[in-house]
Motif scaffolding. Structure first.
Motif, short mmCIF file in Angstrom:
data_model
loop_
_atom_site.label_atom_id
_atom_site.label_comp_id
_atom_site.label_asym_id
_atom_site.label_seq_id
_atom_site.Cartn_x
_atom_site.Cartn_y
_atom_site.Cartn_z
N ARG A 44 12.63 -7.13 5.40
CA ARG A 44 11.56 -7.48 6.34
C ARG A 44 11.89 -6.94 7.74
NH1 ARG A 44 11.84 -12.79 4.11
NH2 ARG A 44 10.12 -13.23 2.66
N ARG A 45 13.17 -7.07 8.10
CA ARG A 45 13.58 -6.62 9.43
C ARG A 45 13.53 -5.10 9.56
NH1 ARG A 45 17.87 -9.04 9.19
NH2 ARG A 45 19.37 -7.37 8.74
N VAL A 46 13.95 -4.40 8.50
CA VAL A 46 14.05 -2.94 8.56
C VAL A 46 12.74 -2.26 8.19
CG1 VAL A 46 15.21 -0.92 7.58
CG2 VAL A 46 16.53 -2.97 8.14
N HIS A 47 12.08 -2.76 7.14
CA HIS A 47 10.88 -2.11 6.61
C HIS A 47 9.60 -2.90 6.87
CE1 HIS A 47 13.49 0.68 4.52
NE2 HIS A 47 14.09 -0.31 3.91
N GLY A 48 9.74 -4.14 7.31
CA GLY A 48 8.56 -4.99 7.45
C GLY A 48 8.00 -5.44 6.12
N GLY A 61 0.82 -1.21 0.00
CA GLY A 61 0.00 0.00 0.00
C GLY A 61 0.84 1.25 0.00
N LYS A 62 1.94 1.24 0.76
CA LYS A 62 2.88 2.34 0.78
C LYS A 62 4.27 1.75 0.61
CE LYS A 62 4.33 6.40 3.43
NZ LYS A 62 4.19 7.14 4.73
N PRO A 63 4.76 1.70 -0.65
CA PRO A 63 6.03 1.02 -0.92
C PRO A 63 7.17 1.62 -0.12
CG PRO A 63 4.88 1.54 -2.95
CD PRO A 63 4.16 2.26 -1.86
N ALA A 64 8.03 0.74 0.40
CA ALA A 64 9.26 1.19 1.05
C ALA A 64 10.28 1.56 0.00
CB ALA A 64 9.80 0.08 1.96
N ALA A 65 11.04 2.56 0.28
CA ALA A 65 12.05 3.00 -0.70
C ALA A 65 13.15 1.96 -0.81
CB ALA A 65 12.63 4.34 -0.28
N SER A 66 13.54 1.66 -2.03
CA SER A 66 14.68 0.76 -2.24
C SER A 66 15.89 1.60 -2.60
CB SER A 66 14.37 -0.25 -3.36
OG SER A 66 14.08 0.42 -4.57
N PRO A 93 11.11 -4.46 -1.42
CA PRO A 93 12.26 -3.68 -1.91
C PRO A 93 13.43 -4.53 -2.36
CG PRO A 93 11.35 -2.69 0.08
CD PRO A 93 10.67 -4.01 -0.09
N ALA A 94 13.53 -5.76 -1.85
CA ALA A 94 14.63 -6.63 -2.27
C ALA A 94 14.51 -6.97 -3.76
CB ALA A 94 14.62 -7.92 -1.45
N VAL A 95 13.27 -7.13 -4.22
CA VAL A 95 13.05 -7.39 -5.65
C VAL A 95 13.17 -6.09 -6.44
CG1 VAL A 95 11.36 -8.19 -7.35
CG2 VAL A 95 11.59 -9.39 -5.17
N ASP A 96 12.59 -5.01 -5.91
CA ASP A 96 12.58 -3.74 -6.65
C ASP A 96 13.97 -3.17 -6.85
OD1 ASP A 96 9.86 -4.04 -6.65
OD2 ASP A 96 9.50 -2.65 -5.00
N GLU A 97 14.86 -3.34 -5.88
CA GLU A 97 16.19 -2.76 -6.02
C GLU A 97 17.04 -3.48 -7.08
OE1 GLU A 97 17.83 -2.94 -2.13
OE2 GLU A 97 18.11 -5.12 -2.11
N LEU A 98 16.58 -4.67 -7.46
CA LEU A 98 17.27 -5.39 -8.54
C LEU A 98 16.91 -4.86 -9.91
CD1 LEU A 98 17.27 -9.21 -7.69
CD2 LEU A 98 19.23 -7.70 -7.89
N ARG A 99 15.77 -4.16 -10.01
CA ARG A 99 15.21 -3.77 -11.31
C ARG A 99 16.22 -3.13 -12.26
NH1 ARG A 99 10.08 -2.45 -13.21
NH2 ARG A 99 10.25 -1.81 -15.39
N PRO A 100 17.02 -2.15 -11.83
CA PRO A 100 17.96 -1.54 -12.80
C PRO A 100 19.11 -2.45 -13.20
CG PRO A 100 17.56 -0.12 -10.88
CD PRO A 100 17.06 -1.47 -10.53
N HIS A 101 19.24 -3.59 -12.52
CA HIS A 101 20.43 -4.42 -12.73
C HIS A 101 20.12 -5.78 -13.35
CE1 HIS A 101 22.38 -1.49 -10.10
NE2 HIS A 101 21.35 -1.65 -9.28
#
Length: 458
Positions: free
Chosen positions: A267-271, A236-241, A275-283
């Motif tokens: 999960r530990r930091v943002h619940g 609902g409110k995406p965490a920043a990656s 973001p683990a998947v989203d931060e891969l997007r540019p790579h």
């Protein structure tokens, strides 16, 4: 010096073709070059393609509006356009109807024609079936289904994802009046009975959209797939990656461990693992190209479905509606594999590999685009492969291309002035089916063609 205007034919008027045509008119104007652009596609509209032709307002983009601009240098362009073409302001984090995006792309092309190239665009509503002419000819000849021919100095194949695969379909089901082989074909669902259960084969984004369209009191829409996995929902409110903490491993086993560790961290930091998947997007393209071929094969056979449900997620509103339909019994999702089918009164009797059976008023193919280009039924693609003008991409995904998108021929050369972008480059790039990648490819290709146009004519 050539006296005639540089002729570019774009085959396909969906998102990739429309974005390419729009940028080409702009780039040619900036370069002071003369271009005659022909856009070939049998569809009545422009900018829609398969993805955005639906008129069902329940079918939403699966990417927030703020990330769907057709112009990387104007990231709020789509949101601003929506503000002027709707009854309310749409926030950057909202998921707009897919039909609105098709209208946005068409409006962008209309604006480019009016501003940069009045009279420079010709729209041909026919199907391209063959690329004719000897390999060394400067003029490329695109044969159309009517027998007419369009001549061009350069050709862009914006073919989209292609029709759904049929490899799973039992022989007695093919051609059956109650089998819908391509649910996005105009009018494809018109014959689905309103008062009988329906079977959707596939549980991805297409099945989710169609389940909402077909669900109603008094019947159940059954969706089955080998794993029974439904796409996850967007937060609902995406965490920043943020930036990647060091390069991931260069082998599949290492990448699996790295992604699991990053998901645990988020999960530990943002619940939230997303973001683990989203931060891969540019790579993802670099990671795909860096994997050994054997690891890419293993990914396609072992990890693909899980990656798809993690990566291509549902809008929250779609997920909520689907959950409600499942709770009411109007939609059912389970793991299952079709073994056989036979006609039954008013529909089809389907047998599954687990021994179960069911009778349905319609069976709808929601398995997604055919993965193997060798099994494509598209006349133009079959001709390109048969003549050696193109060859399959790595792992039989799409068409093989040079780094600039030019088709690689069967002998390994890339000589003809024929390019492609978007889904047909999947084997080379992997991440190439979404707007953020397609818009960059369209700009790069259009700018290159505009420079070539200016160089030749001057």
């Amino acid at each position: 010096m050539r006296e005639h205007t540089f002729r570019v034919t774009v085959v396909g008027a969906g998102a990739a073709g429309t974005l390419t045509a729009t940028r080409l008119l702009e780039a040619a104007h900036e370069a002071g070059a003369r271009v005659a652009l022909t856009l070939v596609d049998p569809a009545p509209g422009t900018g829609q393609g398969v993805a955005y032709a639906t008129q069902d307002s329940r079918h939403l983009l699966n990417v927030p509006a703020g990330r769907m601009s057709g112009h990387p240098d104007r990231p709020d362009d789509f949101v601003r356009w929506l503000a002027g073409h709707g009854s309310r302001t749409v926030g950057a984090g909202e998921f707009a109807p897919r039909s609105a995006y098709g209208a946005y792309l068409a409006a962008g092309l209309d604006e480019a024609v009016a501003r940069y190239g009045a009279g420079a665009l010709r729209r041909v509503r026919e199907r391209a079936v063959r690329l004719a002419g000897p390999d060394g000819d400067a003029t490329q000849r695109i044969a159309l289904s009517s027998g007419a021919v369009v001549d061009a100095d350069a050709v862009v194949l914006a073919l989209g994802a292609g029709a759904p695969g049929l490899g799973w379909v039992p022989g007695r089901l093919r051609g059956h009046q109650h089998f819908v082989s391509d649910p996005w074909r105009p009018g494809a669902l018109d014959g689905v009975p309103a008062d009988t259960d329906v079977l959707l084969v596939g549980t991805g984004l297409t099945a989710c959209d169609l389940a909402l369209s077909l669900a109603r009191p008094g019947r159940t829409v059954h969706a089955v797939s080998r794993h029974g996995l439904v796409p996850y929902v967007h937060a609902g409110k995406p965490a920043a990656s943020g930036p990647l903490p060091g390069p991931p491993a260069a082998d599949l086993a290492g990448l699996r461990r790295w992604l699991a560790a990053r998901a645990a961290y988020h999960r530990r930091v943002h619940g939230d693992w997303r973001p683990a998947v989203d931060e891969l997007r540019p790579h993802t393209t670099a990671l795909w190209q860096g994997l050994p071929a054997t690891d890419r094969d293993r990914f396609l056979s072992e990890d693909l479905r899980l990656w798809e449900v993690l990566r291509h997620r549902l809008p929250p509103r779609t997920a909520a509606a689907l959950d409600a339909a499942r709770q009411s019994g109007q939609v059912s999702v389970r793991a299952g594999v079709v073994a056989d089918a036979e006609p039954s009164p008013g529909g089809v009797r389907v047998s599954f590999t687990d021994g179960g059976t069911g009778c349905f008023g319609a069976v709808v193919n929601c398995t997604g685009a055919e993965a193997s280009v060798r099994r494509s039924e598209d006349a133009l693609v079959k001709d390109l492969l048969a003549t050696g003008t193109a060859r399959p991409g790595p792992h039989d995904l799409g068409l093989d291309t040079a780094p600039d998108g030019r088709l690689v021929a069967a002998d390994g050369g890339a000589r003809r002035p024929v390019w492609t972008l978007g889904s047909p480059r999947r084997g080379n790039l992997w991440e190439t089916t979404a707007i953020p990648e397609i818009r960059v490819q369209a700009i790069q290709l259009a700018d290159s063609l505009a420079k070539e146009c200016s160089r030749i004519i001057r």
